[in-house]
Enzyme design. Sequence first.
Site, mmCIF file in Angstrom:
data_model
loop_
_atom_site.group_PDB
_atom_site.id
_atom_site.type_symbol
_atom_site.label_atom_id
_atom_site.label_comp_id
_atom_site.label_asym_id
_atom_site.label_seq_id
_atom_site.Cartn_x
_atom_site.Cartn_y
_atom_site.Cartn_z
ATOM 1 N N VAL A 67 8.955 11.037 14.393
ATOM 2 C CA VAL A 67 7.473 11.397 14.246
ATOM 3 C C VAL A 67 6.867 10.168 15.291
ATOM 4 O O VAL A 67 7.179 9.316 15.242
ATOM 5 C CB VAL A 67 6.982 11.244 12.824
ATOM 6 C CG1 VAL A 67 7.053 10.052 12.171
ATOM 7 C CG2 VAL A 67 5.445 11.849 12.682
ATOM 8 N N CYS A 68 5.543 10.720 15.830
ATOM 9 C CA CYS A 68 4.790 9.766 16.410
ATOM 10 C C CYS A 68 5.393 9.234 17.613
ATOM 11 O O CYS A 68 6.247 9.961 18.121
ATOM 12 C CB CYS A 68 4.129 8.642 15.427
ATOM 13 S SG CYS A 68 2.725 7.812 15.952
ATOM 14 N N GLU A 69 5.273 8.057 17.884
ATOM 15 C CA GLU A 69 6.067 6.904 18.965
ATOM 16 C C GLU A 69 7.363 7.169 18.577
ATOM 17 O O GLU A 69 8.200 6.615 19.541
ATOM 18 C CB GLU A 69 5.555 5.833 19.133
ATOM 19 C CG GLU A 69 3.963 5.618 19.246
ATOM 20 C CD GLU A 69 3.302 5.205 17.910
ATOM 21 O OE1 GLU A 69 3.665 5.331 17.084
ATOM 22 O OE2 GLU A 69 2.040 4.505 18.320
ATOM 23 N N THR B 283 5.017 13.966 20.828
ATOM 24 C CA THR B 283 4.813 12.555 20.249
ATOM 25 C C THR B 283 3.258 12.473 19.923
ATOM 26 O O THR B 283 2.537 13.425 20.224
ATOM 27 C CB THR B 283 5.413 11.382 21.165
ATOM 28 O OG1 THR B 283 5.260 10.118 20.560
ATOM 29 C CG2 THR B 283 4.601 11.402 22.649
#
Length: 221
Positions: free
Chosen positions: A116-118, A136
């Site tokens: 998840v995310c970065e 991302t």
Amino acid sequence: MANLPVFNIVIPIYEGVDLMDVAAPHEIFCWMNTYWTEKTVKVTLAAHEDKTISTRDGLKLTPDTTFDCCYKEQFQADLIWAPGGDLKPLKAMMQDKDYQGFLKNQSSKATWVTSVCEGALLLASAGLLDGYLATTHWAFKTCLQQFKNINVAEGYPRYVVDRNRVTGGGISSGLDEAFKIVSLISSDDIAQQVQLVTQYFPCPPFSGKIPGSDTCPLDSV
């Protein structure tokens, strides 16, 4: 219930990790364990060392195990979830041999490889998104595009599923992503039960538009 096979989910954490990137999936996956009668779900936080870690916003997390212990005990994740975090520690983990080695080792036999995310950049640095469609955090899309073997999704989807790779957008996207993963692992019905018990029927007080970015925040770190 005690005799059910275990479905192991591991979240490798690090100093400066984003709280919701860890807490959101942990909550949803643990609720899945309440309703899924085929397997017992166990969520494990793993880290370099057996010591308290501070999240990006300062909350303390205690890892359940270390990378070395996982190797010694031949622990194998069925699903690995890579979380994002603060810029400097994130960039450090993208280059850290131990962290990257753990991702590669666990992903080699895991049924699902997720982020998840970065956290997608952590998987990307380990070569684990090569040949896959991925996403991302919107501000780090340019960073992900620097990995030429990754097919970066158009726009800013909450999550993307490509075979056994699932990647999420920024921070709160991990909630939507976790529900999708629950449905993929168990069933839509169980995912809906978890949605109900957690009362996940979002109705945000504000509407907004993602501005996009043509720079990679990591380039300045």
